[in-house]
Design a protein around this motif. Structure first.
Motif, PDB file in Angstrom:
ATOM      1  N   UNK A  29       0.827  -1.211   0.000  1.00  0.00           N
ATOM      2  CA  UNK A  29       0.000   0.000   0.000  1.00  0.00           C
ATOM      3  C   UNK A  29       0.861   1.262   0.000  1.00  0.00           C
ATOM      4  N   UNK A  30       1.945   1.247   0.766  1.00  0.00           N
ATOM      5  CA  UNK A  30       2.845   2.405   0.810  1.00  0.00           C
ATOM      6  C   UNK A  30       3.493   2.643  -0.554  1.00  0.00           C
ATOM      7  N   UNK A  31       3.919   1.586  -1.206  1.00  0.00           N
ATOM      8  CA  UNK A  31       4.532   1.715  -2.531  1.00  0.00           C
ATOM      9  C   UNK A  31       3.523   2.268  -3.525  1.00  0.00           C
ATOM     10  N   UNK A  32       2.297   1.788  -3.446  1.00  0.00           N
ATOM     11  CA  UNK A  32       1.271   2.245  -4.372  1.00  0.00           C
ATOM     12  C   UNK A  32       0.960   3.725  -4.166  1.00  0.00           C
ATOM     13  N   UNK A  33       0.951   4.183  -2.927  1.00  0.00           N
ATOM     14  CA  UNK A  33       0.598   5.575  -2.651  1.00  0.00           C
ATOM     15  C   UNK A  33       1.746   6.540  -2.937  1.00  0.00           C
ATOM     16  N   UNK A  34       2.986   6.089  -2.711  1.00  0.00           N
ATOM     17  CA  UNK A  34       4.142   6.981  -2.904  1.00  0.00           C
ATOM     18  C   UNK A  34       4.855   6.760  -4.227  1.00  0.00           C
ATOM     19  N   UNK A 201       3.652   0.307 -10.003  1.00  0.00           N
ATOM     20  CA  UNK A 201       4.236   1.446  -9.306  1.00  0.00           C
ATOM     21  C   UNK A 201       5.447   1.006  -8.483  1.00  0.00           C
ATOM     22  N   UNK A 202       6.435   1.867  -8.415  1.00  0.00           N
ATOM     23  CA  UNK A 202       7.630   1.606  -7.629  1.00  0.00           C
ATOM     24  C   UNK A 202       8.778   1.046  -8.435  1.00  0.00           C
ATOM     25  N   UNK A 340     -13.697  -0.597  -8.470  1.00  0.00           N
ATOM     26  CA  UNK A 340     -13.188   0.574  -9.195  1.00  0.00           C
ATOM     27  C   UNK A 340     -12.554   1.590  -8.249  1.00  0.00           C
ATOM     28  N   UNK A 341     -12.664   1.326  -6.941  1.00  0.00           N
ATOM     29  CA  UNK A 341     -12.156   2.264  -5.935  1.00  0.00           C
ATOM     30  C   UNK A 341     -10.718   1.933  -5.551  1.00  0.00           C
ATOM     31  N   UNK A 342      -9.952   2.962  -5.241  1.00  0.00           N
ATOM     32  CA  UNK A 342      -8.582   2.749  -4.795  1.00  0.00           C
ATOM     33  C   UNK A 342      -8.516   2.196  -3.374  1.00  0.00           C
ATOM     34  N   UNK A 345      -7.446  -3.201  -3.547  1.00  0.00           N
ATOM     35  CA  UNK A 345      -6.349  -3.365  -4.510  1.00  0.00           C
ATOM     36  C   UNK A 345      -6.777  -3.858  -5.883  1.00  0.00           C
ATOM     37  N   UNK A 346      -8.057  -4.165  -6.080  1.00  0.00           N
ATOM     38  CA  UNK A 346      -8.500  -4.719  -7.354  1.00  0.00           C
ATOM     39  C   UNK A 346      -8.183  -3.771  -8.516  1.00  0.00           C
ATOM     40  N   UNK A 347      -8.415  -2.467  -8.335  1.00  0.00           N
ATOM     41  CA  UNK A 347      -8.145  -1.532  -9.426  1.00  0.00           C
ATOM     42  C   UNK A 347      -6.649  -1.469  -9.732  1.00  0.00           C
ATOM     43  N   UNK A 348      -5.798  -1.671  -8.719  1.00  0.00           N
ATOM     44  CA  UNK A 348      -4.353  -1.720  -8.964  1.00  0.00           C
ATOM     45  C   UNK A 348      -3.995  -2.956  -9.776  1.00  0.00           C
TER      46      UNK A 348
END
Length: 386
Positions: A29-34, A201-202, A340-342, A345-348
């Motif tokens: 989650x941290x990697x996805x957000x940053x 991401x990352x 569809x919401x962030x 993790x499905x949308x990721x």
């Protein structure tokens, strides 16, 4: 044919699963957000994995690797698919089999440090005008009295910011491509921008620029003019692992989430898993994931038995990548608005899945390869035991 796992295989996979669940999943989650995996976290993950003997599983024991067979590697790679790309790279390594062509001083300088994780490596083939057409590269290496001079550029080089050295393909003649080991700190070697991506991401994807970069004679990997063959041999195993097996793992992960959500989510007084259309999406996903998994294992078995698996790897590349796309799309549908919401993790997973049909050769390119082989080999390509 015996599909049962040995006790050793079960122990290995249990270790990998626990490591992913306990160490890697909490970091996603941290990697996805940053968009960044901090260096100190990367080093900690790397050390924890090495302590468990999970780094460089594909490399020979004599060099410090785990010495796993292709089948065992693919079993692990499927588990790797349950986490994100950058964490796989830091925890388990990205040690290319092409480095096994190292000889003499190259072994101590590049191969062994890569296997031990002291130095990391990225492969640099793709150029703006040469993606799926790896023979269309324009980067050149001119031979000199003392070695070589490298000129040109690459792009979309995964993990280029972290890597200490690169395996770079370059033209050494009009119809000749060779492979070179290029250290990051050489004069004239510049790393360009990190291309922002839709998903994964990352993981950096950088440009590389070579402006009269001086290379020692020692930098030539393998024989002159054999770079394209070496790169393609290496990419075959990479495609099977990083696309085929990991796509199966990611699809299986999403399928598990779908199945559990369908049992818990209630509409019209009953679990949505009781609705026939939801059942069809789950059933189709189960079928396709298992078919892709068996294809991966078949191709790995061929490698372990010294057979030419290139056609099967192309089939795996297409089927596993497209299976992942279909399964994740169904996952979004089953989760509905929440898919569809962030917040979930499905949308990721949906964004991350799209690249699988593109990198390491597009689905269209691999279909061309398969069709040509079918015309050449006929029924022997269609049947398992001919």
């Amino acid at each position: 044919m015996n599909f049962a796992l040995s006790d050793d295989q079960r122990l290995l996979l249990d270790t990998v699963r626990r490591f992913i669940d306990e160490v890697l999943h909490p970091l996603e989650e941290q990697i996805e957000s940053t968009g960044v995996l901090p260096d100190e976290v990367a080093r900690r993950v790397h050390a924890q994995s090495k302590e468990l003997g999970l780094y460089a599983l594909n490399m020979p024991e004599a060099l410090g690797g785990a010495g796993l067979s292709a089948v065992d590697c693919m079993l692990c790679e499927e588990e790797f698919g349950h986490t994100t790309d950058i964490l796989i790279r830091r925890a388990f390594g990205n040690v290319y089999e092409a480095l096994l062509a190292c000889k003499g001083e190259q072994v101590e300088r590049w191969l062994k440090p890569a296997v031990s994780g002291e130095r990391t490596c990225a492969i640099a083939i793709t150029e703006p005008g040469a993606g799926s057409d790896a023979q269309g590269i324009r980067t050149t290496a001119r031979e000199t009295a003392g070695g070589w001079v490298l000129n040109g550029g690459k792009h979309f080089i995964s993990d280029g910011l972290w890597s200490d050295f690169f395996l770079v393909s370059a033209r050494t003649g009009d119809k000749e491509i060779s492979l070179f080991i290029v250290d990051k700190d050489l004069p004239g070697f510049r790393i360009g921008k990190d291309q922002a991506m839709m998903g994964i991401r990352g993981t950096p994807h950088v440009e590389l620029f070579f402006d009269d970069v001086p290379l020692e004679r020692l930098a030539l990997l393998g024989e002159r003019g054999q770079g394209f063959r070496m790169a393609m041999q290496n990419l075959g195993r990479v495609r099977l692992a990083q696309v085929g097996a990991r796509a199966v793992g990611k699809a299986a992960h999403v399928l598990d989430l779908m199945n559990r959500f369908a049992a818990e989510r209630r509409q019209f007084g009953q679990p949505i898993g009781d609705f026939q259309m939801i059942q069809q999406m789950i059933a189709d996903s189960v079928i396709e994931v298992n078919a892709a998994r068996l294809m991966v294992h078949r191709a790995a078995w061929m490698i372990d038995n010294g057979m030419d698996a290139r056609d099967w790897i192309s089939m795996v590349k297409v089927h596993a990548a497209e299976t992942l796309g279909r399964v994740v799309d169904r996952g979004v549908q089953v989760f509905g608005g929440m898919g569809f919401c962030k917040e979930l993790p499905i949308e990721r997973y949906y964004r991350d899945a799209r690249i699988y049909r593109i990198f390491d050769g597009t689905s269209e390119i691999h279909r061309t390869v398969i069709a040509r082989s079918a015309r050449k080999l006929g029924a022997s390509l269609f049947q398992l035991h001919r």
